[in-house]
Design a protein around this motif. Structure first.
Motif, PDB file in Angstrom:
ATOM      1  N   SER A 141      25.860  27.403  53.639  1.00 35.58           N
ATOM      2  CA  SER A 141      24.369  27.375  53.277  1.00 35.58           C
ATOM      3  C   SER A 141      24.726  28.539  52.620  1.00 35.58           C
ATOM      4  N   PRO A 142      23.235  27.924  51.352  1.00 33.67           N
ATOM      5  CA  PRO A 142      22.950  26.905  51.264  1.00 33.67           C
ATOM      6  C   PRO A 142      24.175  25.958  50.621  1.00 33.67           C
ATOM      7  N   ASN A 143      23.430  24.161  50.681  1.00 33.89           N
ATOM      8  CA  ASN A 143      24.871  23.346  50.022  1.00 33.89           C
ATOM      9  C   ASN A 143      23.357  22.335  48.811  1.00 33.89           C
ATOM     10  N   PRO A 144      23.654  22.082  47.880  1.00 30.48           N
ATOM     11  CA  PRO A 144      24.800  22.675  46.947  1.00 30.48           C
ATOM     12  C   PRO A 144      23.959  24.149  46.450  1.00 30.48           C
ATOM     13  N   VAL A 145      25.499  24.633  45.700  1.00 34.04           N
ATOM     14  CA  VAL A 145      25.730  25.949  45.540  1.00 34.04           C
ATOM     15  C   VAL A 145      25.068  26.920  44.300  1.00 34.04           C
ATOM     16  N   THR A 146      24.539  27.386  43.735  1.00 34.76           N
ATOM     17  CA  THR A 146      23.837  27.864  42.668  1.00 34.76           C
ATOM     18  C   THR A 146      24.769  28.770  42.253  1.00 34.76           C
ATOM     19  N   THR A 147      24.941  29.953  42.675  1.00 37.45           N
ATOM     20  CA  THR A 147      25.344  30.886  42.239  1.00 37.45           C
ATOM     21  C   THR A 147      26.756  31.645  43.785  1.00 37.45           C
ATOM     22  N   GLU A 148      25.939  31.642  44.679  1.00 37.16           N
ATOM     23  CA  GLU A 148      26.847  31.779  46.519  1.00 37.16           C
ATOM     24  C   GLU A 148      26.128  31.552  47.511  1.00 37.16           C
ATOM     25  N   THR A 149      27.018  31.178  47.975  1.00 33.44           N
ATOM     26  CA  THR A 149      26.971  30.729  49.606  1.00 33.44           C
ATOM     27  C   THR A 149      28.142  31.202  50.699  1.00 33.44           C
ATOM     28  N   THR A 150      27.556  30.563  51.405  1.00 31.76           N
ATOM     29  CA  THR A 150      28.721  31.255  53.358  1.00 31.76           C
ATOM     30  C   THR A 150      28.418  30.240  53.640  1.00 31.76           C
ATOM     31  N   GLN A 193      31.071  34.339  66.012  1.00 30.03           N
ATOM     32  CA  GLN A 193      30.898  33.615  65.052  1.00 30.03           C
ATOM     33  C   GLN A 193      31.205  35.378  63.871  1.00 30.03           C
ATOM     34  N   ASN A 194      31.920  34.321  62.471  1.00 31.59           N
ATOM     35  CA  ASN A 194      32.537  34.511  61.624  1.00 31.59           C
ATOM     36  C   ASN A 194      32.008  34.185  60.398  1.00 31.59           C
ATOM     37  N   THR A 195      32.040  34.962  58.604  1.00 32.46           N
ATOM     38  CA  THR A 195      30.571  34.392  57.905  1.00 32.46           C
ATOM     39  C   THR A 195      31.803  34.734  56.891  1.00 32.46           C
ATOM     40  N   ILE A 196      32.245  33.906  55.780  1.00 35.77           N
ATOM     41  CA  ILE A 196      33.101  33.987  54.686  1.00 35.77           C
ATOM     42  C   ILE A 196      31.631  33.717  53.056  1.00 35.77           C
ATOM     43  N   LYS A 197      31.463  34.606  53.012  1.00 33.56           N
ATOM     44  CA  LYS A 197      31.380  34.270  51.263  1.00 33.56           C
ATOM     45  C   LYS A 197      31.715  33.413  50.279  1.00 33.56           C
ATOM     46  N   ILE A 198      30.997  32.945  49.863  1.00 30.86           N
ATOM     47  CA  ILE A 198      31.914  31.840  48.540  1.00 30.86           C
ATOM     48  C   ILE A 198      30.934  31.840  46.900  1.00 30.86           C
ATOM     49  N   SER A 199      31.920  32.647  46.511  1.00 34.31           N
ATOM     50  CA  SER A 199      30.964  32.870  45.276  1.00 34.31           C
ATOM     51  C   SER A 199      31.254  31.657  43.630  1.00 34.31           C
ATOM     52  N   ARG A 200      30.612  31.346  43.516  1.00 29.24           N
ATOM     53  CA  ARG A 200      30.652  30.101  41.911  1.00 29.24           C
ATOM     54  C   ARG A 200      31.700  30.530  41.041  1.00 29.24           C
ATOM     55  N   LYS A 201      31.472  31.805  40.436  1.00 28.40           N
ATOM     56  CA  LYS A 201      32.343  32.318  39.959  1.00 28.40           C
ATOM     57  C   LYS A 201      33.676  31.518  38.572  1.00 28.40           C
ATOM     58  N   GLY A 202      33.150  30.671  38.429  1.00 29.92           N
ATOM     59  CA  GLY A 202      33.218  30.330  36.946  1.00 29.92           C
ATOM     60  C   GLY A 202      33.561  28.924  36.971  1.00 29.92           C
ATOM     61  N   ILE A 249      41.682  24.392  62.176  1.00 28.11           N
ATOM     62  CA  ILE A 249      41.514  24.002  61.117  1.00 28.11           C
ATOM     63  C   ILE A 249      40.204  23.503  61.349  1.00 28.11           C
ATOM     64  N   TRP A 250      39.150  23.948  59.787  1.00 31.81           N
ATOM     65  CA  TRP A 250      37.709  23.282  59.435  1.00 31.81           C
ATOM     66  C   TRP A 250      37.652  23.271  58.307  1.00 31.81           C
ATOM     67  N   SER A 251      36.870  21.799  57.823  1.00 31.53           N
ATOM     68  CA  SER A 251      37.331  21.691  56.565  1.00 31.53           C
ATOM     69  C   SER A 251      35.516  20.797  55.909  1.00 31.53           C
ATOM     70  N   GLY A 252      35.255  20.624  54.743  1.00 27.54           N
ATOM     71  CA  GLY A 252      34.402  20.230  54.386  1.00 27.54           C
ATOM     72  C   GLY A 252      33.982  20.069  52.820  1.00 27.54           C
ATOM     73  N   ARG A 253      32.669  19.763  52.424  1.00 26.79           N
ATOM     74  CA  ARG A 253      32.696  19.660  50.770  1.00 26.79           C
ATOM     75  C   ARG A 253      31.359  20.767  50.421  1.00 26.79           C
ATOM     76  N   ILE A 254      31.804  21.034  49.693  1.00 29.82           N
ATOM     77  CA  ILE A 254      30.726  21.608  48.332  1.00 29.82           C
ATOM     78  C   ILE A 254      30.167  21.118  48.030  1.00 29.82           C
ATOM     79  N   LEU A 255      28.967  21.132  47.426  1.00 26.28           N
ATOM     80  CA  LEU A 255      28.281  20.881  46.137  1.00 26.28           C
ATOM     81  C   LEU A 255      28.171  21.976  44.887  1.00 26.28           C
ATOM     82  N   VAL A 256      28.136  22.199  43.831  1.00 24.39           N
ATOM     83  CA  VAL A 256      28.248  23.046  42.729  1.00 24.39           C
ATOM     84  C   VAL A 256      26.962  22.216  41.914  1.00 24.39           C
ATOM     85  N   LYS A 257      26.067  23.331  41.744  1.00 23.12           N
ATOM     86  CA  LYS A 257      25.082  22.730  40.049  1.00 23.12           C
ATOM     87  C   LYS A 257      24.994  22.703  39.048  1.00 23.12           C
TER      88      LYS A 257
END
Length: 866
Positions: free
Chosen positions: A787-796, A832-841, A858-866
């Protein structure tokens, strides 16, 4: 008595020896020493290699010949060591690098008493003597036509009481220091003239035998005192005029008797630079820790800070909880020994009076030396809180003061069935001290083990422990051992522990104790053993490993560790055996133990010498059930099972407590094994998880004794608490930070004043800069959320793990290729844990993530980049 060699001739011979060393085999198969850096100490018929920089020694050859060797000397003309064979008045011995020997009988040598003083000049001329003023001369230059011939005898211009002399390569003159007067003499062997250069300042007042002396290439003269093993330096003696000389302590080595020294005078001795922060001479001691820096530059002359009131704790696992309670009470009350209010001890008419006591019933204060070391006063300093903790039946302690400063301390302890179980050198290392040196000093021609200890506060102490027991005839037997189990079992002992800022005062106090014992019964025997050549300089437990700095005097290749590990304060010990290689004189060893509370173990070396014993521990948890009306129904310290991967300061192990009380019951945790303050001011929060009944008071006890507290409400469900330092206040309402912390205490109070049952489950205590996370955004803790997902610049990326550890996060495109620039590794905490994911390119589109933790989740899922 002239020998016809010039300095040019000597230099030619000297360098020829070096250039042709591989070809030199003079009349035997042994090889020359080739001007070794080592000094060699001859004791009877044994040879020790001495590192003058550190004072360390190790046996290189035992029983080299049948008789004793004295008058030992290095021969610059052939590279061998020569000596005079005691008991065989016309025989000298040549010794090679491999310690093979060749004996030579020279019939012309006069029959005299043992020629115990000897050295060889730069041209291979051997000069030796017994007492009196006569000295003898044998030619040992292999290129001389008079090789192995007696040249003659001469007389010194005055008789001097010396026990060794050495040639200085800077001027080819003999030098020696006299016993009692401590005068330095320069001797011209050509004329026999003896020049008195004056009293050596650092030796003034001593009454030692200087049986081994050495030179280095710069003309520095090294003088070893037999009784203490102290090595002194007198710098560049060839330049001394008008009695002005530069002298100091250089190192602390082993005591010795019937000894002699030999060393190549053209070899350097590494010197310590006292200001650069480096171990320049390779002895494991840096700047002011090195004895040679005492009083040099910014380094103080050795001072003593600790009192007898601080000593006496037994160093075994059996008493860990009792010791913890004693230290806790001292920390809680901010106990300080008041030397000004202490009772002064005065010498009376019964001092040293014979027959005052039955040997098995001597009053302990009658075994305390007085007026021996020039003290201004002596005060009682017995730690009264030890009798209930230890196997002592009686304790008496004093501090010797110079003005208001403690210069020495003594504890006299009586035990009934075995030796006192405390070893100062074990306990002090456990409490954060460093063991700088272990060697011997000599009392009544017997070697006692001395150690040099640097306390955690920087004070340096010379320490000695020994004990006296009675035999069947009511006579004393004195014992000195490193290992407690080496003492005689099933007998009463008078035990003595001495520490001082001066090795000379240490010797004087110990010798007077023997006099005081003898005033009650004769000493008929001494039982002593050698100190450990391989010992632990310092050790600490930290985050699943025991870290040790090991001093390796005998060049052993590995050590074995055998002992018992306890995972928590209330668990049983498990026996373990470990092995570790050693590399060099000083080595750093890390032994992976996993999470533990304490580890008591013996360190054996591959040469079978005296082992070292050690006890290391984490800072302890303890139980405060001191209030009347408090009854503990269940108390358990639970080992931390997982390694700590966080960025904070962990407080290891967890607590379960069930009790009833009408006041309060609590558990406490020291921040260091010795209950010393720790600075945790860089952390913002105290974090822990807890469940239980009623209100929990958390107290912070500071180094100055001040207490700050905060309360939280407990429930039956375990909850994580994040407490900022500003929440803790004292009775005046002032807040604090986490600096200067001694103890954290967790108290459960009876709010009604009646008996109430209290329960506490406490875990995951740490100091950290992390803030309390927001509530998890999904009730299903098995899911991961982006979240957020879709991603504009960064998501968690949010996920929950029950086990702390590490993670790997990978990102894939729709074709399944790993996007390496977005692969990420990090730390997982419990919860609870959080990881910041940057769009960066990343281009717009659909991506997939895969997250795996060290718990194999193991966790998995989708990330939509706008």
């Amino acid at each position: 008595m002239k020998h016809f060699y010039t300095l040019t001739t000597f230099l030619s011979l000297f360098f020829l020896t070096f250039l042709q060393i591989g070809l030199v085999k003079l009349y035997a198969q042994s090889e020359p020493f080739n001007c070794s850096y080592n000094a060699y100490l001859f004791q009877y018929n044994d040879i020790y290699a001495i590192d003058l920089a550190s004072g360390s020694s190790y046996l290189v050859k035992e029983n080299i010949i049948e008789n004793s060797i004295n008058g030992a000397a290095y021969n610059s003309a052939d590279g061998f060591i020569w000596g005079y064979v005691s008991g065989n008045p016309k025989t000298i011995v040549r010794i090679g690098e491999n310690f093979e020997t060749d004996l030579y009988t020279i019939p012309e040598i006069p029959v005299t008493n043992n020629n115990y003083v000897g050295d060889i000049d730069l041209f291979g001329q051997y000069y030796f003597r017994a007492g009196g003023s006569t000295y003898h001369h044998v030619d040992l230059n292999p290129d001389s036509p008079n090789y192995l011939q007696y040249v003659g005898s001469s007389s010194l211009s005055q008789s001097i009481n010396i026990h060794d002399w050495a040639f200085n390569a800077a001027d080819n003159m003999l030098y020696s220091v006299e016993k009692k007067t401590n005068n330095l003499y320069r001797i011209d062997v050509e004329t026999g003239n003896v020049e008195n250069l004056g009293v050596v300042p650092i030796l003034a007042g001593n009454n030692y035998t200087y049986g081994a002396v050495y030179f280095d290439v710069d003309g520095n003269f090294y003088v070893s005192a037999n009784q203490t093993g102290t090595v002194y330096i007198i710098r560049q003696v060839q330049n001394i005029v008008s009695g002005i000389m530069d002298s100091n302590v250089f190192a602390f080595g082993p005591a010795s008797a019937s000894n002699d020294g030999a060393r190549c005078p053209s070899a350097p001795v590494p010197q310590e630079d006292c200001l650069n922060g480096l171990d320049d001479d390779g002895d494991g001691l840096t700047d002011c820790d090195d004895p040679s820096c005492s009083g040099v530059a910014a380094c103080p002359v050795i001072q003593l800070a600790s009192s007898g009131n601080d000593g006496g704790l037994e160093s075994n696992d059996r008493l860990a909880n009792l010791i913890s309670k004693r230290n806790y009470q001292r920390a809680k009350t901010n106990y300080r020994f008041d030397a000004l209010a202490a009772k002064k001890v005065k010498k009376n008419k019964n001092y040293l009076r014979k027959g005052m006591f039955a040997p098995n019933a001597i009053e302990l204060n009658a075994l305390v030396p007085l007026g021996i070391i020039g003290e201004s006063s002596t005060i009682e300093s017995a730690p009264e809180d030890l009798l209930d903790l230890t196997n002592a039946s009686d304790i008496y302690a004093v501090d010797y003061l110079n003005g208001s400063e403690t210069m020495s301390a003594l504890m006299v302890i009586k035990t009934e069935e075995q030796v006192y179980e405390h070893s100062k050198f074990i306990c002090d290392r456990f409490l954060g001290a460093q063991l700088l040196s272990v060697s011997t000093l000599q009392l009544r021609e017997h070697n006692f083990i001395k150690s040099i200890i640097k306390q955690a506060d920087g004070a340096t102490e010379f320490a000695l422990s020994f004990s006296a027991r009675l035999n069947e005839q009511n006579q004393f037997v004195v014992e000195s051992h490193w290992n407690i189990d080496a003492y005689a079992p099933n007998t009463a002992f008078y035990n003595f522990q001495i520490w001082s800022n001066s090795v000379d005062d240490l010797l004087k106090l110990a010798d007077e104790i023997l006099n005081l014992l003898e005033s009650n019964a004769p000493i008929v025997d001494y039982t002593t053993s050698a100190p450990p050549p391989v010992f632990v300089k310092s050790a600490r437990y930290e985050r699943g490993a025991v870290h040790m700095n090991v001093v390796n005097n005998n060049r052993t290749e590995y050590i074995r560790l055998e002992g018992g590990i306890k995972r928590s304060e209330t668990s049983q010990a498990e026996m373990v055996g470990l092995q570790s290689p050693l590399d060099g004189y000083i080595d750093t060893v890390a032994v992976e133990t996993g999470n533990i509370f304490d580890f008591g173990f013996r360190i054996s070396n591959d040469n079978g010498d005296t082992p070292d014993d050690l006890f290391v521990a984490d800072a302890p948890w303890g139980l405060d059930d001191s209030q009347a009306g408090t009854q503990v129904n269940g108390y358990e310290i639970i080992a931390s099972e997982e390694a700590y991967f966080g960025q904070g300061y962990p407080v290891e192990r967890n607590v379960n407590l069930v009790a009833t009380t009408d006041t309060y019951v609590g558990v406490y945790r020291a921040l260091s094994p010795r209950f010393a303050p720790v600075d945790l001011s860089t952390y913002d929060n105290l974090v822990f998880s807890a469940a239980g009944t009623g209100t929990l008071e958390i107290q912070l006890i500071k180094g100055n004794g001040e207490t700050y507290s905060h309360e939280v409400a407990l429930s039956a469900t375990k909850e994580a608490f994040y407490l900022e330092s500003s929440l803790f206040t004292n009775i005046s309402g002032n807040s604090t930070d986490f600096a200067n912390l001694k103890v954290i205490q967790f108290n459960m109070k009876s709010t009604s004043g009646d008996m109430e049952e209290k329960q506490l489950q406490l875990s995951a205590v740490e100091f950290t800069n992390e803030d309390k996370p927001a509530a998890f955004i999904d009730e299903d803790l098995t899911r991961s959320i982006v979240s957020p997902n879709p991603v504009t610049t960064e998501t968690t990326l949010y996920f929950y793990d029950e086990v702390a550890g590490e993670y790997t996060l990978e990102l894939f495109d729709i074709s399944g290729r790993v996007i390496g620039s977005h692969t990420n590794h990090g730390v997982v905490k419990q919860g609870q844990n959080t990881i910041k994911i940057s769009r960066k390119g990343l281009d717009s589109g659909l991506y997939f993530y895969r997250l795996e933790s060290s718990s194999k989740r193991i966790w998995s899922g989708r990330i939509l980049v706008k």
